[in-house]
Scaffold this active site. Structure first.
Site, short mmCIF file in Angstrom:
data_model
loop_
_atom_site.label_atom_id
_atom_site.label_comp_id
_atom_site.label_asym_id
_atom_site.label_seq_id
_atom_site.Cartn_x
_atom_site.Cartn_y
_atom_site.Cartn_z
N CYS A 96 0.84 -1.19 0.00
CA CYS A 96 0.00 0.00 0.00
C CYS A 96 0.87 1.25 0.00
CB CYS A 96 -0.91 -0.01 1.23
SG CYS A 96 -1.93 1.45 1.44
N CYS A 97 0.50 2.24 -0.81
CA CYS A 97 1.10 3.57 -0.70
C CYS A 97 -0.04 4.57 -0.58
CB CYS A 97 2.03 3.88 -1.87
SG CYS A 97 1.23 4.02 -3.48
N ALA A 98 0.19 5.82 -0.89
CA ALA A 98 -0.84 6.83 -0.64
C ALA A 98 -2.08 6.63 -1.50
CB ALA A 98 -0.26 8.23 -0.86
#
EC number: 2.9.1.3
Length: 364
Positions: A96-98
């Protein structure tokens, strides 16, 4: 590689406590994260700031090139080692990232080149955050029964024992009063809301949930505040009030605030520092309500607290704390709660001792 991208997929991640390898910078993670996430960033705070500045001044291609330059060589190897270990330890996890953009895709590609295929959250943290907010709004529409009662009535325990109960204070890591802090630091507001949403989703998924059982809380629990959608529903909810004998309440408070907190502090810090932390915790709690007590009464109770601590240190007995706890309850906490309860008297649907309220709640 299968990616998660539907609302139901996002909810399933939260319900299952799916491990999330969050590759955002630490500053982003601290501002808000999902409950089962671990932070293994692609870039640290300084690297992220440098890339962001480069993006604004020179555009995306230059920023991407700088990112690859900053995360190269030994730094990249160290981070790859951490990601690889996390993937192997959490084979059912997800990246997961932003927003599901370049950072998670870069890490995913590097892992693939190292022989590990690992999915990512399409839409990233932002999509999960929106799911958490929407789930709370939706689930808060179910009927609510609040457990009320004066300090020491065992409200939290009663909520914890209900299959449809959600321990708001436990999630907030704070017991809601001046003495409410625990040894765990409180989460950021967004992380608290995410944790609450996940807990509500899990509780709802375990059963055919007809109503929620919650403690009668004010808007603030320590530094966290309840989501407005839930708080609004709680102001309309029925209240069951625990009315236990004063002596029973004192026993509970002695166990919770003196015996247990002393144990927790010494377990965490060792005997000497733990004792100092415990003393500071009690004095800080009393000091927090100094203005409401008045300076003279505060000084009297603070002196009695010091005497009680000396007795506890030399004999191990916590009985001396009654000298300041009893007047604190009778002069401050009990009148304050009764005043608050009077303002919502029409919402009270049941009164009884702890066991009677527990039976009544289960019948609802």
């Amino acid at each position: 590689m299968q990616e998660r991208h539907t609302e139901q997929d996002y909810r399933a991640l939260l319900i299952a406590d799916t491990p999330i390898i969050d590759v955002r910078a630490p500053i982003e993670f601290e501002q808000g994260a999902m409950p089962a996430a671990i932070n293994l960033p692609l870039m640290d705070n300084d690297e992220r700031a440098a890339v962001g500045t480069c993006y604004k001044q020179q555009g995306s291609d230059a920023a991407l090139a700088l990112g690859h330059k900053l995360v190269a060589g030994e730094i990249r190897q160290q981070r790859m080692y951490a990601w690889r270990a996390a993937c192997l330890q959490n084979p059912q996890g997800i990246l997961c990232c932003a927003r599901g953009g370049q950072r998670s895709h870069i890490v995913q590609r590097w892992l693939h080149e190292a022989g590990i295929d690992y999915p990512l959250v399409e839409g990233g943290y932002k999509a999960l955050r929106q799911t958490a907010i929407q789930a709370t709004i939706e689930l808060a529409q179910k009927p609510i029964v609040l457990i009320g009662g004066c300090t020491g009535s065992g409200k939290t325990l009663l909520v914890q024992q209900q299959p449809n109960g959600v321990d708001l204070e436990g999630l907030a890591r704070h017991r809601g009063s001046a003495f409410g802090r625990t040894l765990q630091p409180q989460l950021s507001q967004a992380s608290f809301e995410n944790l609450l949403a996940a807990e509500m989703l899990k509780t709802d998924a375990r059963q055919d949930l007809r109503l929620w059982v919650l403690e009668d809380e004010s808007r603030m629990i320590g530094s966290n505040h309840l989501p407005e959608c839930l708080r609004e529903r709680m102001t309309q909810a029925a209240i069951a009030v625990v009315e236990d004998p004063f002596e029973i309440r004192l026993e509970r408070l002695n166990e919770e605030y003196f015996l247990r907190m002393h144990h927790d502090f010494t377990h965490a810090y060792g005997d000497e520092q733990g004792w100092q932390e415990y003393c500071e915790y009690l004095h800080h709690g009393l000091s927090a309500i100094k203005r409401r007590l008045g300076l003279q009464r505060y000084n009297e109770l603070a002196a009695q607290l010091d005497t009680a601590l000396t007795t506890q240190l030399t004999t191990g007995s916590t009985d001396g704390h009654l000298a300041w706890l009893v007047p604190l309850l009778k002069e401050y906490y009990d009148p304050m709660y009764r005043y608050q309860l009077e303002k919502k008297a029409e919402k009270v649907v049941f009164r009884g001792e702890w066991a009677e309220v527990a039976v009544w709640v289960k019948a609802q």
